[in-house]
Design an enzyme around this catalytic site. Sequence first.
Site, PDB file in Angstrom:
ATOM      1  N   GLU A   1     -16.320 -51.271  82.167  1.00  0.00           N
ATOM      2  CA  GLU A   1     -16.736 -50.850  80.837  1.00  0.00           C
ATOM      3  C   GLU A   1     -16.494 -51.925  79.778  1.00  0.00           C
ATOM      4  OE1 GLU A   1     -14.719 -47.323  79.555  1.00  0.00           O
ATOM      5  OE2 GLU A   1     -15.519 -47.432  77.525  1.00  0.00           O
TER       6      GLU A   1
ATOM      7  N   ASP B   1      -6.822 -49.022  76.574  1.00  0.00           N
ATOM      8  CA  ASP B   1      -7.970 -48.463  77.270  1.00  0.00           C
ATOM      9  C   ASP B   1      -8.694 -49.492  78.126  1.00  0.00           C
ATOM     10  OD1 ASP B   1      -9.886 -46.752  78.084  1.00  0.00           O
ATOM     11  OD2 ASP B   1     -10.812 -46.423  76.135  1.00  0.00           O
TER      12      ASP B   1
ATOM     13  N   GLU C   1      -9.965 -37.263  72.769  1.00  0.00           N
ATOM     14  CA  GLU C   1     -11.364 -37.557  72.423  1.00  0.00           C
ATOM     15  C   GLU C   1     -12.205 -36.290  72.330  1.00  0.00           C
ATOM     16  OE1 GLU C   1     -12.110 -42.026  73.904  1.00  0.00           O
ATOM     17  OE2 GLU C   1     -12.367 -40.575  75.484  1.00  0.00           O
TER      18      GLU C   1
HETATM   19  C1  BDP Z   1     -12.769 -44.617  77.570  1.00  0.00           C
HETATM   20  C2  BDP Z   1     -14.237 -44.439  77.724  1.00  0.00           C
HETATM   21  C3  BDP Z   1     -14.675 -43.005  77.651  1.00  0.00           C
HETATM   22  C4  BDP Z   1     -13.823 -42.164  78.568  1.00  0.00           C
HETATM   23  C5  BDP Z   1     -12.363 -42.365  78.224  1.00  0.00           C
HETATM   24  C6  BDP Z   1     -11.425 -41.639  79.157  1.00  0.00           C
HETATM   25  O1  BDP Z   1     -14.889 -45.186  76.717  1.00  0.00           O
HETATM   26  O2  BDP Z   1     -16.029 -42.955  78.000  1.00  0.00           O
HETATM   27  O3  BDP Z   1     -14.165 -40.829  78.474  1.00  0.00           O
HETATM   28  O4  BDP Z   1     -12.038 -43.718  78.328  1.00  0.00           O
HETATM   29  O5  BDP Z   1     -10.811 -42.318  79.991  1.00  0.00           O
HETATM   30  O6  BDP Z   1     -12.479 -45.879  78.080  1.00  0.00           O
HETATM   31  O7  BDP Z   1     -11.268 -40.444  79.070  1.00  0.00           O
END
Ligand code: BDP
Length: 669
Positions: A373, A345, A272
């Site tokens: 989340e 996720d 990401e």
């Molecule tokens: C996702 C989230 C994000 C996190 C990412 C992570 O949306 O905010 O940074 O995981 O685990 O679920 O790095």
Amino acid sequence: EDGYALWLRYAPLTGSAKERLDQFNPVVVQTGEADPSVKVAEEELRRGLTGLLGHVPASSGGSPIVLACNDGSSGARGHFNVAAHQQANGRSLLAISAADSVGCLYGAFALLRELSLGRDPATVELAQAPAMPLRMLDHWDNPDGTVERGYAGRSIFDWWHLPEELSPRMIDYARANASIGINGVVVNNVNASPLFLTERYLPKLKRLADAWRPYGIRLYISVRFSAPIEVGGLKTADPLAPQVKAWWKAQAGKLYQAIPDFGGFLVKANSEGQPGPQDYHRTHAQGANMLAAALGNRGTVIWRAFVYASSGETDRVKQAYEEFKPLDGKFAPNVILQVKNGPLDFQPREPFHPLFGAMPHTRMMLEAQITREYLGQATGIVYLAPLWKEVLDAPTGHGATVAQVIEPTGMAGVANTGSDRDWTGDQFDQANWYAFGRLAWSPALSSDQIAREWVGQTFSRNPNFVRQLVPMMLSSRQAVVDYMTPLGLAHQMGTGHHYGPAPWVCTLDRPEWNPCYYNRADAEGIGFDRTRSGSDALAQYAPSVAAQWADPRTMDENDLLWFHHLPWSYRTQSGKSLWDELISRYDRGVAAVDSMAREWQTLQPYVDHERFVDVASSLAIQRKEARWWRDASIAYWQSLNHLPLPAGERPPEHSLSYYEALEFPDAPG
Ligand code: BDP
């Protein structure tokens, strides 16, 4: 009663439990030891007994509670025994013994838990040891006080006023963690600010580490891989460059000088948009091992397997396995790979991650998300122990369950704490913090037992209350799956904030950002084909597991559309068509929330007014959200398949365009 006391309320006992404790008349015997953990244990015993008795415990004449915190036993760090003995004078004596002072503290908390639940002090007998060495909370908290995916206010860490000011909350936080055996805390977001590696932050970190040490908690930080450039003034962060190695070594040296038991680094790399070793054509192992060398045998590098970069046409859930499986055996001994419970996720339901059991030469820990989340955030009742148990108990097909794979190492949970008085934004989300700790202590505990413990300590021990509330909690996770993403659907949430339904979203830049990528719904059918005819993500599982999931007719239909793309007319195991079954699951979810809200009303006599109202209003929001999820999802699927609703079904309240137009600029991100 605003929830601040968490499960450490120590509300006065009543009835026969009170009589027994009064009769026992506990006396906390001072050990005279200067050990800070022993002191904390004594203090907590006194505090807890004062609450349970309704007065300060006697200082002599009763049944002594004795702490023996160096009993010469060996075994897992933190293990303890609590046992009552009969003395010559006829009175009982309660001994808490352990090989170290933190074990004693755990024993004290365990005893208080038993007493809080009304157990007879004269017959208490406990012998426990933590199932895994690392039981951690990962905070996604930023230096500016915001919390990524936080729904409980601002960060509990006041970096601005540290190190001079240490909020009393930091001590209550440590007490709560120690009471459930949490022994490691990562204080900052995995999307890490390099600030944590600056001179300015060192004394702040030290103050926290010092405050938490008596509670058996080691401090860790998330580090940004490119920090040598951002705060080190170097031109590169290449893990093989000598100046980069030297910089990290120097940082580690400063950290250990200030914090001798500093835990180590948590790293999100090449995921990401975060920097990582791949930016320099190095592998994850090369990156992790360089940091591991900087820490030496003093600490641990926890490297995350949640890698998520533009994967083009391949299936996003395959990426972690593809990148990490070839690196098995290549990581230094003080590196742990941290793997999310599922390959996507933190969804309401996912099959377990295929990396569990697939890297026998790599230390691996599990990452769970306590903050909700993707599960409605901090509203209503969604008790997560059943979700985690489902994963922990899953046989990997490699000769071990997920729990057995991670037990030599540990578990981390993404914290759900914030500055709200109730800590977690919703009274019942405290149960998830509690359950996470209890499961990391012992994955063999049942969801039911953990819920009973939590309810009894947090609200009321009244058996009628417990009998009614615990089943509500136990079914609440399936309810959220049913009204949001039944039958193995996933990632249908709104863009960015992940709040509310958005299955129609299909125009975001990268394919795997879109809910439509995951539902693959059209006029003919719905679901993601991950069999051989599709992405073949199934092949990442052990053959026995893959075989079981390859056949939609025999597999557990809870994961049906995760692995299979099927026609709307497909006959499910209930005999209903897929379309009818999908609708009945949405309905089931909505009905479950309605019934929780109704039942909560009947529980009013057992709960203080403030928390009763708090939960009732939270359930009102959840009822609204459950309907919204059902209606918006059905409206969208119908716009594709044009199928009528089964006879007697309530049509969506609004048109599809109404749901599509909803916006939530106020939702926390
Ligand atoms: C996702 C989230 C994000 C996190 C990412 C992570 O949306 O905010 O940074 O995981 O685990 O679920 O790095």
